[in-house]
Motif scaffolding. Sequence first.
Motif, PDB file in Angstrom:
ATOM      1  N   LEU A  22      48.334  41.811  43.780  1.00  0.00           N
ATOM      2  CA  LEU A  22      47.120  41.011  43.643  1.00  0.00           C
ATOM      3  C   LEU A  22      45.967  41.636  44.425  1.00  0.00           C
ATOM      4  N   SER A  63      45.769  31.505  42.995  1.00  0.00           N
ATOM      5  CA  SER A  63      45.513  32.908  43.323  1.00  0.00           C
ATOM      6  C   SER A  63      45.243  33.752  42.091  1.00  0.00           C
ATOM      7  N   VAL A  64      46.160  33.715  41.129  1.00  0.00           N
ATOM      8  CA  VAL A  64      46.017  34.593  39.968  1.00  0.00           C
ATOM      9  C   VAL A  64      44.795  34.220  39.141  1.00  0.00           C
ATOM     10  N   TYR A 103      50.003  31.019  41.311  1.00  0.00           N
ATOM     11  CA  TYR A 103      49.432  31.283  39.993  1.00  0.00           C
ATOM     12  C   TYR A 103      48.102  30.569  39.789  1.00  0.00           C
TER      13      TYR A 103
END
Length: 208
Positions: free
Chosen positions: A163, A77-78, A74
């Motif tokens: 993603l 990456s997010v 999270y």
Amino acid sequence: MSLAAAAHGFLSPTGVEIAFVLFGLVTLGAAMATVTTRQLVHAALWLVVALAGIAVEYLLLTAEFIAWVQVLVYVGSVVVLLLFGLMLTRAPIGRSPDTDSGHRWAALTVAAASAAALVWVVVDAFRTTWIDLDTAAGGSTEVTGSALFKNWVLPFEALSVLLLAALVGAIVLSRKGGGAGGGEAGGAGTSEPGPAAGAPAEGEGGAR
């Protein structure tokens, strides 16, 4: 009730419980700042703080594997993907009136009702449950990793595809916007210059 539950009561919290409440308040404040700020980049940065606070809460619950997955997936990456999306789609960096839909009270009502329902469900389910920190951690890396990659490997891989699709979509949108802008610029550069303002046309000049 276990010995760990009888050793201390609600009015005599341990240091771990106090730290859990403090980091919970920090996480709640960061989450509120995420949804109330009108600057998209600030919202993304406050989201980092909120997600990192959740990771600390997992560490305090002796679930270190879930905590590091929270940080890597999270926070690492997010949120980075969100920032790349903001940059590639040329979203406004400063204050933007488009971020305010005018439905704040309705959103606040739904959020408060959802939070109350979630708190009630969690409290009712774990009312008499205590975590004994002296025993082996149930959320250790070995136990959780074995369950994740044996029983939940397909959803884990589906998340990575999601993603990747979001990143590809941001790149496609940015290239479309750049192509349209380039076409307009190219058309403006090759157009013939018109007559200057106030200059007489050829027919009018010859008649005079």
